[in-house]
Design a protein around this motif. Structure first.
Motif, short mmCIF file in Angstrom:
data_model
loop_
_atom_site.label_atom_id
_atom_site.label_comp_id
_atom_site.label_asym_id
_atom_site.label_seq_id
_atom_site.Cartn_x
_atom_site.Cartn_y
_atom_site.Cartn_z
N SER A 52 0.53 -1.42 -3.18
CA SER A 52 0.28 -0.47 -2.10
C SER A 52 -0.03 -1.20 -0.81
O SER A 52 -0.42 -2.38 -0.82
CB SER A 52 -0.89 0.44 -2.46
OG SER A 52 -2.10 -0.29 -2.49
N GLU B 61 -2.53 -0.56 1.11
CA GLU B 61 -3.97 -0.83 1.11
C GLU B 61 -4.30 -2.11 0.35
O GLU B 61 -5.10 -2.93 0.80
CB GLU B 61 -4.72 0.35 0.50
CG GLU B 61 -6.23 0.22 0.58
CD GLU B 61 -6.93 1.45 0.07
OE1 GLU B 61 -8.14 1.37 -0.21
OE2 GLU B 61 -6.28 2.52 -0.06
N SER B 62 -3.67 -2.31 -0.81
CA SER B 62 -3.96 -3.50 -1.60
C SER B 62 -3.48 -4.77 -0.90
O SER B 62 -4.17 -5.79 -0.89
CB SER B 62 -3.31 -3.39 -2.99
OG SER B 62 -1.90 -3.35 -2.90
N SER C 235 -5.87 -5.59 1.86
CA SER C 235 -7.13 -6.08 1.28
C SER C 235 -6.98 -7.50 0.78
O SER C 235 -7.92 -8.31 0.88
CB SER C 235 -7.56 -5.16 0.12
OG SER C 235 -7.80 -3.85 0.57
N ASN D 276 -3.06 8.10 3.35
CA ASN D 276 -4.45 8.51 3.13
C ASN D 276 -5.38 7.87 4.15
O ASN D 276 -5.12 6.76 4.65
CB ASN D 276 -4.89 8.20 1.69
CG ASN D 276 -5.05 6.70 1.44
OD1 ASN D 276 -5.98 6.07 1.95
ND2 ASN D 276 -4.16 6.14 0.64
N GLN E 58 -8.27 6.47 3.99
CA GLN E 58 -8.88 5.18 3.66
C GLN E 58 -7.97 4.03 4.07
O GLN E 58 -8.42 3.02 4.62
CB GLN E 58 -9.17 5.10 2.16
CG GLN E 58 -9.89 3.82 1.74
CD GLN E 58 -10.31 3.84 0.28
OE1 GLN E 58 -10.46 4.90 -0.31
NE2 GLN E 58 -10.50 2.66 -0.29
N THR E 59 -6.67 4.19 3.82
CA THR E 59 -5.70 3.16 4.21
C THR E 59 -5.61 3.05 5.72
O THR E 59 -5.59 1.94 6.28
CB THR E 59 -4.32 3.48 3.62
OG1 THR E 59 -4.41 3.50 2.19
CG2 THR E 59 -3.30 2.43 4.04
N LEU F 264 -8.58 1.22 7.03
CA LEU F 264 -8.49 -0.21 6.75
C LEU F 264 -7.54 -0.91 7.74
O LEU F 264 -7.84 -2.00 8.25
CB LEU F 264 -8.00 -0.43 5.32
CG LEU F 264 -7.90 -1.89 4.85
CD1 LEU F 264 -9.26 -2.57 4.91
CD2 LEU F 264 -7.34 -1.95 3.42
N ILE F 265 -6.40 -0.27 8.02
CA ILE F 265 -5.47 -0.85 8.99
C ILE F 265 -6.14 -0.98 10.35
O ILE F 265 -6.03 -2.02 11.02
CB ILE F 265 -4.20 0.01 9.12
CG1 ILE F 265 -3.44 0.06 7.80
CG2 ILE F 265 -3.30 -0.52 10.24
CD1 ILE F 265 -2.29 1.06 7.80
#
Length: 260
Positions: free
Chosen positions: A135, A137-138, A141, A226, A228-229, A232-233
């Protein structure tokens, strides 16, 4: 080349005679702009270097040898009359600001396009990693690609890929703003047509044929990512977000002046 104190007509004349250096920030409609460069100057007058900058960093001699292999009439490294002796009008690549220091060139002018940073990161992910099982997000991270980390500040400040992931600084942001003000004609990807008008006025382009190239077709809408993603970006690209807001405001101010 800093000509901010010159009359506008004189400044534009100098810019139009200079070597155009296109800082192609990935996923900002740069491929379309690159094709317009070839339309305006001819394919034989535009040199493109798109090797992987995370792997290859050329010094001055290597870059000139690469240019010489393409332009057989390129003068010797020590010949300072570069612009007058060759037909090269523009160079284009995923290279940060500062490449003029590697070339025997006296007059140069940079161009670039910027894009809303969160949109750019999402577009880059789906262009490069979209078919993997990992993903967005991963990968962010895991700090999988330095292109997730304030890439526009990296490129316009001149720092490029030399600064490790997570170590971009406010000084780099200020340098990027300075370079944008003093060395660049720039556009905004989300306002591409207006941006082409800016390039046309400053660079003397005419009869521009707009071509949509390298357009992502599988990228979902940002509203479908989403929160959360997205958060994070944004956290990873705070400097890019500030640079984009600075550039967008400057672009809009200049557009208003033209419309009055």
């Amino acid at each position: 080349m800093n000509n901010r104190s010159l009359p506008i007509a004189k400044k534009r004349s100098i810019i139009q005679q200079a070597l155009i250096i296109f800082t192609h920030i990935p996923k900002t409609a740069g491929t379309s702009l690159r094709h317009i460069l070839m339309q305006q100057y001819g394919k034989d007058a535009v040199f493109m270097f798109y090797d992987d900058p995370t792997v290859t960093t050329k010094n001055a001699d290597e870059l000139l040898n690469e240019l010489r292999s393409y332009f057989q009439y390129l003068p010797d490294v020590n010949d300072r009359n570069f612009n007058g002796l060759v037909k090269l009008r523009a160079i284009s690549g995923h290279k940060p600001f500062g490449i003029h220091n590697l070339l025997p060139v006296d007059t140069f002018h940079y161009i670039t396009l910027l894009r809303e940073p969160i949109e750019r990161v999402i577009s880059f992910y789906y262009h490069v990693f979209g078919r993997t099982e990992h993903s967005l997000e991963s990968l962010i991270s895991w700090k999988q690609s330095i292109e997730f980390d304030n890439l526009q500040v990296r490129m316009l400040s001149g720092a490029g890929w030399k600064v490790p992931y997570g170590h971009c600084s406010c000084n780099m942001l200020e340098q990027a703003k300075h370079n944008l003000l003093h060395y660049y004609t720039f556009g905004i990807q989300e306002r591409f047509a207006e941006s082409l008008g800016t390039f046309s006025r400053h660079l003397g382009w005419s009869q521009i044929q707009m071509v949509a190239e390298n357009v992502g077709i599988n990228k979902p809408k940002t509203s479908n990512i989403n929160q959360q993603t997205l958060h994070l970006i944004a956290e990873q690209n705070l400097l890019d977000i500030e640079l984009y807001q600075f550039a967008k405001q400057l672009f809009e101010e200049r557009q208003k002046i033209l419309s009055t």
